[in-house]
Design a protein around this motif. Sequence first.
Motif, short mmCIF file in Angstrom:
data_model
loop_
_atom_site.label_atom_id
_atom_site.label_comp_id
_atom_site.label_asym_id
_atom_site.label_seq_id
_atom_site.Cartn_x
_atom_site.Cartn_y
_atom_site.Cartn_z
N PRO A 1 -8.42 -3.07 6.08
CA PRO A 1 -7.90 -1.86 6.72
C PRO A 1 -8.84 -0.67 6.53
CG PRO A 1 -6.27 -2.86 5.26
CD PRO A 1 -7.54 -3.58 5.04
N TYR B 1 -3.98 7.93 5.93
CA TYR B 1 -3.35 6.70 6.37
C TYR B 1 -4.31 5.53 6.25
CZ TYR B 1 0.07 9.64 8.77
OH TYR B 1 1.02 10.55 9.07
N SER B 2 -3.71 4.36 6.21
CA SER B 2 -4.51 3.15 6.26
C SER B 2 -3.97 2.29 7.40
CB SER B 2 -4.38 2.43 4.92
OG SER B 2 -4.97 1.18 5.03
N LEU B 3 -4.88 1.84 8.27
CA LEU B 3 -4.48 1.02 9.41
C LEU B 3 -5.32 -0.24 9.44
CD1 LEU B 3 -4.37 3.55 12.41
CD2 LEU B 3 -2.53 2.93 10.87
N GLU B 4 -4.71 -1.33 9.86
CA GLU B 4 -5.50 -2.56 9.97
C GLU B 4 -6.11 -2.67 11.37
OE1 GLU B 4 -3.37 -6.22 9.66
OE2 GLU B 4 -1.66 -5.48 10.78
N PRO C 1 -14.32 -3.76 2.85
CA PRO C 1 -15.14 -4.94 3.09
C PRO C 1 -14.36 -6.00 3.86
CG PRO C 1 -14.52 -4.76 0.77
CD PRO C 1 -14.05 -3.52 1.44
N MET C 2 -15.05 -6.88 4.49
CA MET C 2 -14.48 -8.02 5.22
C MET C 2 -13.42 -7.60 6.23
SD MET C 2 -14.03 -10.82 2.22
CE MET C 2 -12.61 -9.96 1.59
N LYS C 3 -13.73 -6.53 6.97
CA LYS C 3 -12.82 -6.07 8.02
C LYS C 3 -11.41 -5.79 7.50
CE LYS C 3 -15.27 -8.00 11.87
NZ LYS C 3 -15.27 -8.89 13.01
N ARG D 1 -13.03 5.79 4.85
CA ARG D 1 -13.46 4.57 4.16
C ARG D 1 -13.30 3.36 5.07
NH1 ARG D 1 -13.84 4.71 -0.62
NH2 ARG D 1 -12.63 6.61 -0.65
N ARG D 2 -14.25 2.44 4.96
CA ARG D 2 -14.11 1.14 5.60
C ARG D 2 -14.05 0.12 4.48
NH1 ARG D 2 -14.48 1.11 11.32
NH2 ARG D 2 -13.75 -0.92 10.67
N ASN E 1 -15.71 -0.03 -2.80
CA ASN E 1 -15.82 -1.44 -2.39
C ASN E 1 -16.09 -2.39 -3.55
OD1 ASN E 1 -15.32 -0.68 0.12
ND2 ASN E 1 -17.41 -0.91 0.91
N VAL F 1 -9.39 3.54 6.21
CA VAL F 1 -8.63 4.66 5.66
C VAL F 1 -9.07 5.90 6.41
CG1 VAL F 1 -8.11 5.99 3.60
CG2 VAL F 1 -8.56 3.56 3.42
N PRO G 1 2.33 -4.37 12.84
CA PRO G 1 1.04 -4.12 12.17
C PRO G 1 1.21 -3.47 10.81
CG PRO G 1 1.46 -2.42 13.77
CD PRO G 1 2.61 -3.37 13.87
N PHE G 2 0.14 -3.48 10.06
CA PHE G 2 0.10 -2.87 8.73
C PHE G 2 -0.29 -1.39 8.87
CE2 PHE G 2 -2.54 -1.88 4.94
CZ PHE G 2 -1.62 -2.11 3.94
N ILE G 3 0.64 -0.53 8.58
CA ILE G 3 0.39 0.91 8.62
C ILE G 3 0.88 1.47 7.29
CG2 ILE G 3 0.94 3.09 9.73
CD1 ILE G 3 1.65 1.54 12.24
N LEU G 4 0.02 2.19 6.60
CA LEU G 4 0.39 2.63 5.25
C LEU G 4 0.00 4.09 5.07
CD1 LEU G 4 1.32 1.27 2.52
CD2 LEU G 4 -1.09 1.21 1.95
N GLU G 5 0.88 4.83 4.40
CA GLU G 5 0.53 6.21 4.07
C GLU G 5 0.12 6.24 2.61
OE1 GLU G 5 3.35 9.20 5.41
OE2 GLU G 5 2.87 10.40 3.66
N LEU G 6 -1.01 6.87 2.29
CA LEU G 6 -1.45 6.91 0.90
C LEU G 6 -0.97 8.21 0.25
CD1 LEU G 6 -5.09 5.54 1.15
CD2 LEU G 6 -2.99 4.32 0.63
N SER H 1 -5.83 -4.71 13.89
CA SER H 1 -5.03 -5.00 15.07
C SER H 1 -4.45 -3.73 15.68
CB SER H 1 -3.91 -5.97 14.72
OG SER H 1 -2.94 -5.33 13.94
N ILE H 2 -4.24 -2.71 14.87
CA ILE H 2 -3.66 -1.49 15.41
C ILE H 2 -4.74 -0.45 15.71
CG2 ILE H 2 -3.05 -0.47 13.16
CD1 ILE H 2 -0.65 -0.44 15.98
N LEU I 1 -3.17 -1.64 -0.32
CA LEU I 1 -4.31 -1.55 0.59
C LEU I 1 -5.42 -2.54 0.20
CD1 LEU I 1 -6.18 -0.22 2.65
CD2 LEU I 1 -6.50 1.66 1.08
N LYS J 1 -6.16 -7.38 2.97
CA LYS J 1 -7.02 -8.38 3.61
C LYS J 1 -6.94 -9.73 2.90
CE LYS J 1 -9.39 -9.52 6.98
NZ LYS J 1 -9.01 -9.28 8.38
#
Lengths: 76, 604
Positions: free
Chosen positions: A51, A61-64, A47-49, A44-45, B215, A53, B425-430, A66-67, B307, B311
């Motif tokens: 994080p 995982y979910s990453l933003e 919206p608006m940049k 998944r992406r 979304n 998935v 940074p933001f790192i999350l496990e679902l 910057s990483i 999550l 943003k």
Amino acid sequence: MTLWEVRNKQSAHIESVDPTLLPAVFQRLNEMGFAAGQLIRCLRRSPMKGPLVLQLGDTVYSLEQSIASRINVHPA
Amino acid sequence: MKNIILVGKPNSGKSLLFNQLTGLRQKVANFPGVTVELKRGKFEQFELIDFPGTYSLNSLSRDEELAVQKLHEAMHSDDTSLIVCNLDATRLERSLVFGLQVRDLARAHNKGLIFALNMIDEVQRFGHNIDTEELSRDLGCAVYALSAKTLIGLHEFKLALIKAGQSPEDYIPLANEQSDSPVLEISRGLSKRYGIQADVVLKRQNSIDDFLLNNIWGGIIFLSLMFLLFQSIFSWATPLMDAVEAVIGEGAAIATGLLPAGVVNDFVADALFGGVGSFLVFVPQIMVLTLIIGLLEDSGYLARAALICHKPLSYFGLSGRSFIPYLSGHACAIPAIMAARTIESPRKRLITMMTIPLMSCSARLPVYALLIAVLVPDIRYAGGLLNLQGITFFGLYLFGIVTALTVSIVLNKLTSLNKDMPEMPFILELPTYRLPHWKPLIHRVLTSAKQFIKRAAPIIFMVSVVIWFLGYFPQNGELQSSYLAMLGHWIEPIFQPLGLDWRYGVAILVSFLAREVFVGALGTLFGIEGADENIAGLAENIQADGLALGAGIGLMLFYVVALQCVATVATIKGETGSRRIAWGLFVGYGLLAYCLAFAAAQLF
Ligand SMILES: Nc1nc2c(ncn2[C@@H]2O[C@H](COP(=O)(O)OP(=O)(O)O)[C@@H](O)[C@H]2O)c(=O)[nH]1
């Protein structure tokens, strides 16, 4: 290309993780499975940049940005 | 007594296992130094200690750092006899990374270790089996498959645990040929051999996510859930609140009927039933709030909410992880400030902690509920699904949140708090979606009510008694010529610009001890005045007495913003290590609250 550029529902193999990341972050990513050769799938992406998935091994995982933009991949 | 410590990754079913082993007979103990909550309970002749869940022994955030530190301390203690490491059988690879780190730690300290392979019911549902004997040989430690939910294998596990607790030296992990390879490689190899295929396990989770994280839908569902949460505090709790009110009313009638008329009778009616009783009415709302937060947490939705919020919150200088402390701040600021430890970024963590007090905690609930009952008519829309009081209530909560976000922006733009620390940074496990188990949930709801009463009742009682004495004497029941009125008139100039008379002034001042006191204090004051009328129905008494709309709105806004809680100030000081920040917030929010109340009183 970087992990951030992987498109929705696409898979990629991890090439490398930026070694200049903070050591604690670098190590955590490694423990999470972000290591050379591993297969990831972008689920998944947002919206608006927001994080992204992704699935790696048996975990989601979910990453933003910057990483994710500091992990290099090549398309599978 | 010998201790058994329980460790594991978050969302691996550790708490449920702990509850099953100790039968909910547990107490939460705060350990000296920085507080880390460790739950303790009795299991047979042993003391079982539940350590906070961590993803790794190499910590990233403050909560992990503290938990790992505690774990190391426990390793050096002779009281620790055995470690139980809880694994999620559906996610062997990820659990074993942590499990193998624990194994190495146990071996280094010569401690016994048992693996509890939890959630085996789900693995079996997929028609898969894990050969625990083989796995245990490969790991060099005992492994027991079990389900803390359906109780499969739990009996065998308990027997094994008793045996291991008696002779832990037989359970020290054995070294084997692969113990030197990197943890990640071993765990990947083992999960390939024993584990269930990832796509099979994740299929359901991913299809739910397709909907909940969609979304368009995702945001709408999120907002609706939040709105329903606040509505339900009002609508679900109402019958319970009416019941409590009726019981208190009955009690007051019986007690005052038995006692001869006079000072004692007045005291019981005004201070006990009017003061303490008027706050007990709000306990059901606190229970409903705790129930819903618990449901969201146990089902796995909270991680999705973090999550979704990441943003939008990042525009305010916050992290998606700030969402969870913000949400639990609606129950109580103190655990919420502690929960901010999970935010990896030191700067975002600090800004989150500083703005949590603006979330409308349950102590404000009685105040809001009282003022809404006084000012807002009970009009229903959409067949009773929505009501105006509920909407006002939601508006007050929203006002707190908006103020918190505004303050966050200001802090983010204008200050350099913790800017020198590395940004994380933001790192999350679902986690997987799961149906929550009702038993621990009910237990948690009851505990929240008990704790709320235990914390607030003594202080409300004392304040009510003091106020009653000052308000009743010297002319037995003539409030306007009492000692309190003399004091009150002295402070009245402060509150006059807000359109409030001295009785409200007194109630506001004493509520700096704890906000709930406001209702008790007003209850006592109006109780004295309306000596011979019914005691119940403080809202009606205030309505009869007359409270101007502007002053009432101002009062509500005042309570949204002001930091009237000594315990919160102390917690902020403890967590930030800065007295300046803690008292600065106290003064700053106090002034802001006063200005808002003043503006409202002038405008409306
Ligand atoms: N199916 C199944 N669900 C479980 C089991 N153990 C726990 N759960 C559920 O998994 C979720 C997380 O459990 P919890 O004990 O809070 O995990 P913790 O974060 O490791 O303490 C809850 O909804 C539990 O009801 C189990 O053995 N089987």
